[in-house]
Design an enzyme around this catalytic site. Structure first.
Site, PDB file in Angstrom:
ATOM      1  N   TYR A  29       0.851  -1.276  -0.044  1.00 43.19           N
ATOM      2  CA  TYR A  29      -0.080  -0.094  -0.088  1.00 43.19           C
ATOM      3  C   TYR A  29       0.708   0.975  -0.219  1.00 43.19           C
ATOM      4  O   TYR A  29       0.739   2.171  -0.777  1.00 43.19           O
ATOM      5  CB  TYR A  29      -1.027   0.097   1.194  1.00 43.19           C
ATOM      6  CG  TYR A  29      -1.713   1.037   1.486  1.00 43.19           C
ATOM      7  CD1 TYR A  29      -3.007   1.203   0.662  1.00 43.19           C
ATOM      8  CD2 TYR A  29      -1.709   1.925   2.268  1.00 43.19           C
ATOM      9  CE1 TYR A  29      -3.890   2.378   0.644  1.00 43.19           C
ATOM     10  CE2 TYR A  29      -2.332   2.924   2.453  1.00 43.19           C
ATOM     11  CZ  TYR A  29      -3.614   3.035   1.743  1.00 43.19           C
ATOM     12  OH  TYR A  29      -4.584   4.208   2.004  1.00 43.19           O
ATOM     13  N   LYS A  44       1.024   4.227  -2.777  1.00 40.82           N
ATOM     14  CA  LYS A  44       0.771   5.596  -2.409  1.00 40.82           C
ATOM     15  C   LYS A  44       2.137   6.606  -2.752  1.00 40.82           C
ATOM     16  O   LYS A  44       1.819   7.679  -3.152  1.00 40.82           O
ATOM     17  CB  LYS A  44       0.381   5.775  -1.083  1.00 40.82           C
ATOM     18  CG  LYS A  44      -0.906   5.190  -0.692  1.00 40.82           C
ATOM     19  CD  LYS A  44      -2.066   5.800  -1.608  1.00 40.82           C
ATOM     20  CE  LYS A  44      -3.374   5.155  -1.432  1.00 40.82           C
ATOM     21  NZ  LYS A  44      -4.671   5.537  -2.231  1.00 40.82           N
TER      22      LYS A  44
END
Ligand code: NDP
Length: 246
Positions: A154, A158
């Site tokens: 994740y 990002k």
């Protein structure tokens, strides 16, 4: 603030995306939403749009599938006279320590959170360049800046969005197109609900503002970046995090 503008928002079915769509419609935009499921508010969104003399269109799309994105863009570009705003908001988590992380946990998160944003930016870039205007907002995260144990996939997605934002901003700035990222901190949505009350309280303690954030607080920032009020801002990462990244 967005009267007559056309916006594409991914993941408007709940959480932050839902709050962004709410504000965009209130401010007079025509909104296309790409999500897999029909949000609880989609009926109400259509009503609001009617009252405001704008439009709300849900295009059932799985943004992890290239062919879905291509089809959605074809539909939008056929019906809309311009595309002024793109918000890459949809995102997923598949948390785990790296030695336990499966290939598909990595691939799913990178494809949904990062590759989709690339495909959508590329897909509308030509239209925005022709218009010589446009605002793209990528929803990153504080973990894309700071990293987070158990979220290597994740956080990489990002951080990747921040790289995409800054590079694209440099490519298109002279054509009148702005590209920015918003990095939310800990926001109350279904994504963070699964942590449980105790963990949420403990997290709130380490946030300088001593509270978690609300989807509406992210939506206001996105609205600002989408509108002419931020006309000289591009290539920036705006953290909306109660001071977490100070
Ligand atoms: P939610 O889980 O509440 O909502 C996620 C949204 O993404 C849903 O509308 C969902 O729609 C959509 N989505 C997920 N996968 C797909 C897919 N394959 N195709 C199309 N749509 C998809 O998350 P939040 O509202 O909390 O998060 C929104 C964004 O903000 C995400 O990018 C997240 O990473 C980011 N963020 C959130 C933070 C938080 O604390 N909540 C903190 C930092 C960043 P559907 O399921 O209908 O397809």
């Amino acid at each position: 603030m967005l009267h007559g503008k056309t916006a594409i928002v991914t993941g408007g079915s709940r959480g932050i995306g839902e709050a962004i769509v709410t504000r965009f419609l209130e401010e007079g935009a025509h909104v296309f939403v790409l999500s897999r499921s029909e949000g609880e508010k989609y009926g109400a969104f259509a009503e609001t749009a009617k009252q405001k003399g704008t439009s709300f269109t849900w295009i059932k799309t799985d943004i992890s599938k290239r062919e879905d994105i291509t089809k959605a863009l074809e539909t939008i570009l056929k019906t809309a006279s311009s595309v002024d705003i793109l918000v890459n908001n949809a995102g997923i988590t598949r948390d785990g320590l790296i030695f336990r992380m499966k290939d598909e946990d990595w691939d799913d998160v990178i494809t949904t959170n990062l590759t989709s944003a690339f495909a959508l930016c590329r897909g509308i870039a030509r239209t925005m360049i022709k218009q010589r205007s446009g605002s793209i907002i990528n929803i990153s995260s504080v973990v894309g800046i700071m990293g987070n144990a158990g979220q290597s996939n994740y956080s990489a997605s990002k951080a990747g969005l921040i790289g995409l934002t800054k590079s694209l901003a440099k490519e298109v700035a002279a054509r009148g197109i702005r590209v920015n990222a918003v990095a939310p901190g800990f926001i109350d949505t279904s994504m963070t609900e699964k942590l449980g009350e105790k963990a949420r309280e403990a997290l709130a303690e380490i946030i300088p503002a001593k509270r978690t954030g609300k989807p509406e607080e992210i939506a206001e920032t996105v609205l600002f970046l989408a509108s002419g009020k931020s006309s000289y801002i591009t290539g920036q990462v705006l953290a909306v995090d109660g001071g977490m990244t100070m």
